[in-house]
Design a protein around this motif. Sequence first.
Motif, short mmCIF file in Angstrom:
data_model
loop_
_atom_site.label_atom_id
_atom_site.label_comp_id
_atom_site.label_asym_id
_atom_site.label_seq_id
_atom_site.Cartn_x
_atom_site.Cartn_y
_atom_site.Cartn_z
N ALA A 11 0.81 -1.16 0.00
CA ALA A 11 0.08 -0.09 -0.04
C ALA A 11 0.90 1.31 -0.11
N GLY A 12 0.28 2.19 -0.49
CA GLY A 12 1.01 3.77 -0.43
C GLY A 12 0.16 4.57 -1.23
N SER A 13 0.71 6.03 -1.28
CA SER A 13 0.06 6.86 -1.95
C SER A 13 0.03 6.77 -3.43
N VAL A 14 -0.57 7.43 -4.13
CA VAL A 14 -0.71 7.36 -5.57
C VAL A 14 0.92 7.62 -6.21
N ASP A 15 1.17 6.94 -7.16
CA ASP A 15 2.28 6.96 -8.15
C ASP A 15 3.87 6.61 -7.03
N ASP A 16 3.65 6.29 -5.93
CA ASP A 16 4.77 5.62 -5.13
C ASP A 16 5.48 4.54 -5.79
N GLY A 17 4.86 3.83 -6.70
CA GLY A 17 5.39 2.83 -7.51
C GLY A 17 5.12 1.54 -6.84
N LYS A 18 4.10 1.16 -6.23
CA LYS A 18 3.65 -0.06 -5.73
C LYS A 18 3.67 -1.15 -6.85
N SER A 19 3.20 -0.97 -7.87
CA SER A 19 3.05 -2.01 -8.94
C SER A 19 4.16 -2.35 -9.55
N THR A 20 5.14 -1.02 -9.73
CA THR A 20 6.65 -1.43 -10.28
C THR A 20 7.18 -2.26 -9.30
N LEU A 21 7.15 -2.20 -7.92
CA LEU A 21 7.70 -2.97 -6.97
C LEU A 21 7.18 -4.27 -7.28
N THR A 90 -2.47 -3.34 -3.58
CA THR A 90 -3.86 -2.50 -3.08
C THR A 90 -3.78 -1.00 -3.85
N PRO A 91 -4.68 -0.35 -4.31
CA PRO A 91 -4.65 1.12 -4.93
C PRO A 91 -4.27 2.00 -3.83
N GLY A 92 -3.58 3.22 -4.51
CA GLY A 92 -3.23 4.25 -3.85
C GLY A 92 -4.22 5.14 -3.60
N HIS A 93 -5.10 5.39 -4.31
CA HIS A 93 -6.07 6.53 -4.33
C HIS A 93 -7.09 6.52 -3.17
N VAL A 94 -7.25 7.75 -2.51
CA VAL A 94 -7.96 7.90 -1.38
C VAL A 94 -9.48 7.03 -1.22
N GLY A 119 8.11 11.88 0.93
CA GLY A 119 8.19 11.76 2.30
C GLY A 119 6.92 10.87 2.63
N VAL A 120 6.78 10.96 4.06
CA VAL A 120 5.60 10.50 4.58
C VAL A 120 4.25 11.38 4.40
N LEU A 121 3.45 10.88 3.77
CA LEU A 121 2.36 11.60 3.47
C LEU A 121 0.96 11.16 4.11
N PRO A 122 -0.21 12.14 4.01
CA PRO A 122 -1.36 11.86 4.78
C PRO A 122 -1.97 10.24 4.38
N GLN A 123 -1.83 9.97 3.17
CA GLN A 123 -2.28 8.63 2.84
C GLN A 123 -1.51 7.87 3.49
N THR A 124 -0.26 7.76 3.48
CA THR A 124 0.76 7.00 4.26
C THR A 124 0.34 6.53 5.60
N ARG A 125 0.22 7.78 6.37
CA ARG A 125 -0.44 7.53 7.88
C ARG A 125 -1.86 6.88 7.89
N ARG A 126 -2.62 7.25 7.08
CA ARG A 126 -3.87 6.65 6.63
C ARG A 126 -3.90 4.90 6.76
N HIS A 127 -2.92 4.49 5.85
CA HIS A 127 -2.87 3.33 5.60
C HIS A 127 -2.08 2.70 6.74
N LEU A 128 -1.09 3.22 7.35
CA LEU A 128 -0.61 2.61 8.65
C LEU A 128 -1.49 2.34 9.86
N ALA A 129 -2.64 3.39 10.05
CA ALA A 129 -3.60 3.46 10.85
C ALA A 129 -4.50 2.20 10.67
N VAL A 130 -4.73 1.92 9.48
CA VAL A 130 -5.46 0.72 8.97
C VAL A 130 -4.88 -0.35 9.43
N MET A 131 -3.49 -0.39 8.99
CA MET A 131 -2.89 -1.74 9.41
C MET A 131 -2.87 -1.90 10.85
#
Length: 429
Positions: A11-21, A90-94, A119-131
């Motif tokens: 998981a991560g924000s949009v365009d962080d490179g999840k699918s490429t990874l 998983t998708p990065g879009h909010v 760096g650490v974006l709001p969506q990063t913190r949101r995903h971490l809270a969900v985990m």
Amino acid sequence: MTSDLLRLVTAGSVDDGKSTLVGRLLYDTKSVLSDQIDAVLASSEERGLDDPDLSLLVDGLRAEREQGITIDVAYRYFATAKRTFVLADTPGHVQYLRNTVTGASTSDHAVLLTDARKGVLPQTRRHLAVMAMLGVPGITLAVNKLDLVDFDRDTHEKIRDEFVAHAVSLGYDEDQVTAIPMSALTGDNVVTRSENTPWYDGPTLLDHLERVTPDRRGCDVGFRMPVQYVLRSDGNDYRAYAGQVVAGRVSPGDEVVVLPAGTVTTVTEVGTPDGPVDSADEGQPVTLVLADDLAVTRGDLLASADRRPSVQDEFDATVCWLAEEPLRPGAKVLLRHGTRTTQCRVPGLPARLDEQELAIQRDPEELALNEIGQVRLQVADALPFDDYADCVATGAFLLIDPKGGDTLAAGLLGDALSVVGADRGEQDG
């Protein structure tokens, strides 16, 4: 020795490179077929790219390929000599946080990506809270695209320290979080150690994932089986109850309780697709024959008579709201728990979590899209629940739109807001 299977979510924000990874992991572990590689090469050439776009190994829908985004959970399987992996990208879009919840709900470990430039974006913190809310036991932070900041050590360490501090505030121990500097595009520290990060002496991503010992969230609550079907025979009095054992073990002679009715009986036979067995464990589909002729229907729960869950028709729970229309007190929804769906009313919203500041707001007016909060629920049919921390299968539920059938929220029993450390601060409603 590590388990031979690891369930992962990225998981991560949009365009962080999840699918490429994920594509890099599949490509470098030789987990893709030659015709898939040929298709990726052809698509990349059509786009005028000099190097293959490995994200296409994950983004399987043509519409997604054309837009260059991932909008669904893409499950992929790959293996090394040491371990087999089941990975949910998983998708990065909010607006697609529900997909992240789906992928995380069955995962043993999470890989969260950040763009080294952002760096650490709001969506990063949101995903971490969900985990944290869902109890995912281990987190790897992939500080990606480090090649775009000249593999700067200070950049990596600043992002790492901020992320680890936030994870600790959410209830994680420092040893549950690992940060790895990498570039998924060029392969640095994904499968192969990078010469561009001589200051980093930790493992590559794959090395780390091969060594992770998953903390399986097993259910230590005794036997549990939601009834899916009632099987009858016209020629005799045979009646059996089919379902999957979601916790514990069941054997002939065991005393069980039928919930919510509360009637107690004894198991006389445990059947499987291969015939009767002496016992069945968590994860096995079974048919149970009971000693007494009871009114057992789909949606009931069979449980150990001496370790039964509580049965409630009004309770507080934690939910992640996943709908565009906010949740407000007085809402009428459907609640699906196990194999039972019942009418449900939301009389109150005791609290909402600010996942960015890690503070609780008491008595909010609503829960908006992607917000996490505590809700009070009243159900038409009393339901047997375990605390989510004790048993995921019987401690989780969904809230559903009674009109369209869409999923509105993912919920769990227990005070997850305190589990994620939100009780360290409060705000007035």
